[in-house]
Motif scaffolding. Structure first.
Motif, PDB file in Angstrom:
ATOM      1  N   ALA A  75      36.138  42.682  44.125  1.00  0.00           N
ATOM      2  CA  ALA A  75      37.433  43.068  43.477  1.00  0.00           C
ATOM      3  C   ALA A  75      38.164  44.238  43.939  1.00  0.00           C
ATOM      4  O   ALA A  75      39.419  44.133  44.100  1.00  0.00           O
ATOM      5  CB  ALA A  75      36.783  43.355  41.782  1.00  0.00           C
ATOM      6  N   ALA A  76      37.597  45.228  44.232  1.00  0.00           N
ATOM      7  CA  ALA A  76      38.090  46.458  44.831  1.00  0.00           C
ATOM      8  C   ALA A  76      38.899  46.273  45.991  1.00  0.00           C
ATOM      9  O   ALA A  76      39.971  46.664  46.069  1.00  0.00           O
ATOM     10  CB  ALA A  76      36.867  47.581  45.150  1.00  0.00           C
ATOM     11  N   ARG A  77      38.322  45.487  46.862  1.00  0.00           N
ATOM     12  CA  ARG A  77      38.946  45.201  48.111  1.00  0.00           C
ATOM     13  C   ARG A  77      40.623  44.442  47.946  1.00  0.00           C
ATOM     14  O   ARG A  77      41.387  44.509  48.583  1.00  0.00           O
ATOM     15  CB  ARG A  77      38.110  44.188  49.123  1.00  0.00           C
ATOM     16  N   VAL A  78      40.369  43.602  46.717  1.00  0.00           N
ATOM     17  CA  VAL A  78      41.496  43.024  46.325  1.00  0.00           C
ATOM     18  C   VAL A  78      42.620  43.741  45.395  1.00  0.00           C
ATOM     19  O   VAL A  78      43.718  43.559  45.219  1.00  0.00           O
ATOM     20  CB  VAL A  78      41.204  41.671  45.666  1.00  0.00           C
ATOM     21  N   GLY A  79      41.810  44.856  44.996  1.00  0.00           N
ATOM     22  CA  GLY A  79      42.658  45.812  44.389  1.00  0.00           C
ATOM     23  C   GLY A  79      42.719  45.356  42.608  1.00  0.00           C
ATOM     24  O   GLY A  79      43.467  45.683  42.012  1.00  0.00           O
ATOM     25  N   VAL A  80      41.463  44.748  42.319  1.00  0.00           N
ATOM     26  CA  VAL A  80      41.491  44.615  40.701  1.00  0.00           C
ATOM     27  C   VAL A  80      40.201  44.963  40.202  1.00  0.00           C
ATOM     28  O   VAL A  80      39.494  45.452  41.189  1.00  0.00           O
ATOM     29  CB  VAL A  80      41.593  42.793  40.474  1.00  0.00           C
ATOM     30  N   THR A  81      39.764  44.974  39.101  1.00  0.00           N
ATOM     31  CA  THR A  81      38.567  45.330  38.451  1.00  0.00           C
ATOM     32  C   THR A  81      37.718  44.101  38.754  1.00  0.00           C
ATOM     33  O   THR A  81      38.044  43.041  38.659  1.00  0.00           O
ATOM     34  CB  THR A  81      38.635  45.860  37.197  1.00  0.00           C
ATOM     35  N   GLU A  82      36.429  44.640  38.502  1.00  0.00           N
ATOM     36  CA  GLU A  82      35.166  43.831  38.427  1.00  0.00           C
ATOM     37  C   GLU A  82      35.512  42.670  37.284  1.00  0.00           C
ATOM     38  O   GLU A  82      35.168  41.320  37.625  1.00  0.00           O
ATOM     39  CB  GLU A  82      33.902  44.745  38.128  1.00  0.00           C
ATOM     40  N   ARG A  83      35.918  42.972  36.083  1.00  0.00           N
ATOM     41  CA  ARG A  83      36.156  42.171  34.906  1.00  0.00           C
ATOM     42  C   ARG A  83      36.957  41.091  35.427  1.00  0.00           C
ATOM     43  O   ARG A  83      36.994  39.769  35.039  1.00  0.00           O
ATOM     44  CB  ARG A  83      36.816  42.958  33.897  1.00  0.00           C
TER      45      ARG A  83
END
Lengths: 189, 189
Positions: free
Chosen positions: B34-42
């Motif tokens: 998620a981080a690599r895409v710039g969003v959160t785990e949720r």
DNA sequence: AGTGCCGATGTCAGTCACTGACAACAGGAG
DNA sequence: CTCCTGTTGTCAGTGACTGACATCGGCACT
């Protein structure tokens, strides 16, 4: 002699099966299974690598029996005939376990994570069949194709028998083998 | 139109594949993807029901194509011939995706949890084939057995082709179908 | 422009599967 | 009596998921 050593292990299996049937797999925690047996969650995971595995202890028995049967099958038989011969030869093993494997199958069939694990076990079994066939001199790809085809028929017959004991397992196997032959012959141009 | 809506989803897929190849599946957390895409785990878990599923988005495409092909197959064909016909008709779809599915297959093959999920997807596909055959009037058990047998051959051919492109997919399919016929004929008493 | 709705996302707290490290304890061998 | 070994308990920690709630950016309707 293993009886006492594996005491906890066996009781964990039984407790797990009982709880899964009562509350369902998802709503049963590993800690709850352990508690019913009087041990801690940690002990559960020392006996089984994960929660699903507690229902799949018997696989090794089946694998051993089948590979042994393949090794002992008449040498004149081709790969698929060898497999059919082996499946027939372990019939008693399956029949004796029906009272245990039938409710187990029903539970697995309605529980996706357990079903996934079952598929993995079947795949592992198929690999074992491939090895056993190779020991008889069957070429790799041919052995793999024969094992897949054979397992397709065997699995179909066993599941049908587990879900309805009506024609016995022997009858199911023979009918399935015959139908496989018919189905494929029909497709052969 | 979907391009922008599914933007995050697509990027999650790509990031997951990349990270799995770099660090391996186990050592890649959903949060990292998620981080690599710039969003959160949720957000990751809102797009995919679980971590494994991120690699199995394409299954629906294959299922749709295959069931459609079965519906369109010549009416005179028997169940297994229908399946073989459909598998052949799907060939371009697979060939066009090879650059994507080959590394994916290698990753899945060496990662047990992913392999389990793959087996589950294949089983679901098989069920879809059963339904499609039933729509053509094939009896239940017969359809199930044909689907299992057909998938055994199809899976074998595709995997062999993914692991070695040498003879093309078309060639692999034909050889496998022919060998299945030979194998079974030989076993038919 | 204003208002209200909606879908996608962020935030947070919590459950549960699983793991590593270490301590405790029992029985068997010497 | 002591050492060894195998089994278990304890504890702390990671990571996969989930539910509840708040936020925010369009988009439609007026």
């Amino acid at each position: 002699m293993d009886r006492l050593e594996d005491d906890v292990r066996v009781r964990l299996r039984q407790a797990a099966m009982a709880l899964f049937e009562e509350r369902g797999y998802e709503r049963t925690t590993a800690a709850a299974i352990a508690a019913r047996v009087g041990v801690t969650e940690r002990t559960f995971f020392r006996h089984f690598p994960d929660k699903r595995e507690v229902l799949f202890d018997g696989e090794a028995v089946l694998r051993t029996a089948l590979t042994a049967a393949i090794a002992e099958a008449p040498g004149a038989l081709g790969p698929l005939a060898t497999l059919f011969w082996s499946f027939r030869s372990i019939r008693p093993l399956l029949e004796n376990n029906r009272h245990y494997s039938e409710p187990r199958h029903a539970l697995i069939a309605r529980t996706p994570p357990l079903y996934e694990r079952e598929l993995a076990k079947t795949a592992a079994l198929t690999d074992a069949l491939v090895d056993a066939l190779r020991l008889r001199g069957v070429a790799d790809l041919r052995a793999a194709l024969a094992a897949r085809t054979g397992m397709a028929a065997f699995g179909h017959a066993v599941i049908a028998w587990l879900e309805d004991p009506e024609p016995g397992l022997g009858e199911r196997l023979e009918r399935t083998f015959a139908e496989t032959v018919a189905l494929v012959a029909e497709a052969g141009h």
